[in-house]
Design an enzyme around this catalytic site. Structure first.
Site, PDB file in Angstrom:
ATOM      1  N   ALA A   1       0.927  -1.130  -0.102  1.00 50.23           N
ATOM      2  CA  ALA A   1       0.051  -0.008   0.152  1.00 50.23           C
ATOM      3  C   ALA A   1       0.911   1.168  -0.009  1.00 50.23           C
ATOM      4  CB  ALA A   1      -0.827   0.129   1.196  1.00 50.23           C
TER       5      ALA A   1
ATOM      6  N   CYS B   1       0.783   0.151  11.518  1.00 48.33           N
ATOM      7  CA  CYS B   1       1.652  -0.922  11.359  1.00 48.33           C
ATOM      8  C   CYS B   1       2.395  -1.240  12.895  1.00 48.33           C
ATOM      9  CB  CYS B   1       2.790  -0.733  10.519  1.00 48.33           C
ATOM     10  SG  CYS B   1       1.975  -0.267   8.732  1.00 48.33           S
TER      11      CYS B   1
END
Length: 231
Positions: free
Chosen positions: A158, A174
């Site tokens: 992404a 993340c």
């Protein structure tokens, strides 16, 4: 020497569950017929949060049941991330037995695709030791989360191009709380999504030594007997 052919399918705005189902279908086809060509899908998603298979919900700063944006757990690695329009999402379905059966190598190659793409726009993409993804001036612009089954890869990259970053403010992206998220628009005011997508596909072909053959999604899912094989 001729490069092996891979099928390339650039798509528009696709709901995450639909793209996820297509990936799984393409992987299952290749489990049944390993000679089928590698595939690269590129697209955008409507707003959604996804968590990797082992991700903790501690990195969500809201109650999942009360959020207007869907939250979905999938089988990729990694923690929570956010998808939205203006973000380039790439899903390579590669038979790594044709490339290298090494997940660290594969992740490094995906990072290299992004770094080479950014270089065309005079943007310096960098790796951070011990972390997966690509950063620009300390801002994470690309997240990577993969799944490999029988050495067939899916999920992927992404890359934040021109997307609205506010959705990242509701999570610890993340699982990294001390590094900001950024997009390419911050570093190149004239950046265009379709230009980056085109350059990304070229860099992907170069890094993985493939020739990309543009096909429709119908071609990919039908897997005709004489098509889609490496040459």
């Amino acid at each position: 020497m001729n490069r092996p052919i891979a099928w390339y399918c650039p798509l528009d705005l696709i709901p995450y569950p639909q793209a996820w189902a297509w990936q799984r279908q393409l992987v299952e086809q290749r489990k049944g017929n390993p000679q089928l060509a590698d595939v690269l899908l590129t697209l955008q998603h409507p707003p959604i949060y996804t968590l990797g298979q082992g991700a903790t919900t501690d990195h969500l700063q809201f109650a999942p049941d009360g959020c207007s944006v869907p939250v979905l757990r999938v089988e990729r690695g990694g923690e929570v991330t956010y998808h939205c329009p203006g973000q380039l999402v790439a899903y390579p379905i590669l038979n790594l037995r044709r490339h290298r059966c090494d997940l660290h190598w594969y992740l490094h190659q995906l990072e290299e695709v992004i770094i080479q793409t950014l270089r065309v726009y005079d943007i310096k993409g960098e790796r951070v030791d011990g972390l997966t993804g690509v950063w620009v001036e300390g801002h994470k612009v690309a997240a990577i989360g993969i799944k490999v089954s029988r050495w067939l890869s899916f999920h992927g990259i992404a890359l934040n191009v021109v997307n609205d970053l506010r959705g990242f403010g509701q999570i610890v992206p993340c699982g990294i709380g001390d590094r900001p998220v950024g997009n390419l628009l911050q570093f190149r005011a004239d950046i265009k999504f379709e230009s980056v997508r085109e350059q990304f596909s070229q860099s992907f072909a170069d890094v993985f030594n493939l020739h990309l053959d543009v096909r429709s999604l119908g071609d990919l899912l039908e897997t005709p007997d004489t098509g889609g094989r490496t040459k």
